[in-house]
Design an enzyme around this catalytic site. Sequence first.
Site, short mmCIF file in Angstrom:
data_model
loop_
_atom_site.label_atom_id
_atom_site.label_comp_id
_atom_site.label_asym_id
_atom_site.label_seq_id
_atom_site.Cartn_x
_atom_site.Cartn_y
_atom_site.Cartn_z
N LEU A 118 0.89 -1.24 0.33
CA LEU A 118 -0.19 0.16 -0.17
C LEU A 118 1.05 1.60 -0.40
CD1 LEU A 118 -2.85 1.05 0.33
CD2 LEU A 118 -2.44 0.96 3.14
N CYS A 119 0.42 2.22 -0.75
CA CYS A 119 0.82 3.85 -1.08
C CYS A 119 -0.14 4.60 -0.92
CB CYS A 119 2.39 3.86 -1.95
SG CYS A 119 1.92 3.60 -3.48
N ALA A 120 0.14 5.42 -1.78
CA ALA A 120 -0.68 6.75 -1.61
C ALA A 120 -1.20 6.61 -3.26
CB ALA A 120 -0.26 8.33 -1.58
N MET A 122 -3.84 5.04 -0.44
CA MET A 122 -4.58 5.09 0.21
C MET A 122 -5.90 6.07 -0.52
SD MET A 122 -3.84 4.15 3.19
CE MET A 122 -4.01 6.29 4.67
#
Length: 190
Positions: free
Chosen positions: A82-84, A111
């Site tokens: 997961l990242c932005a 996110m």
Amino acid sequence: MSNPTDTSADKSTTRISAEEFKQHKQSPESQLLVIDVRTHAEVNSESLADCVHFPLQELDSAAVKAYLEQQGHDSSQPVYLLCASGQRAAKASEQLQGDLDHQLVIVEGGMNALKQLGIDIAKGSGNIISLERQVRIAAGSLVVIGVILGFAVNPGFYGLSAFVGAGLVFAGVTDSCGMAMVLARMPWNN
């Protein structure tokens, strides 16, 4: 897309939509293993519950593997990245591919997409600008400075704007942004 919980497939990287991830995460029997690869500052600002944090700029396959073994996660469990927005998660997958026995699953949209779906995000004390916005601000500022200096001081300064433009084109073509990697290491992102 292959089912990320299907362990009969090879251990290659797959992708999952933010909507599918939300359904898996909110399932009563959910025990998802999620690695957040955003910067320290981004995670301090907002985070998803029960994620482990390994920033991309410090990502070490051996450390991730040791963590998984220490926590007792067997290779039948997929690891969600997961990242932005999903871009850094893809980079993390490239770095971890081959070193881990787990299937790697990139959460598409990261996110940003999860927030739009209304998933519970813990707000922290930090108030930072995302890495993607920092790149846009820095690149835009350098272009403007190059134009102003080229007009007011010496036309050679137009080269700064051209250099930044070429860097952005390179980043778009290769999906690798040197400016983002430099900004991720800045003190305000740690």
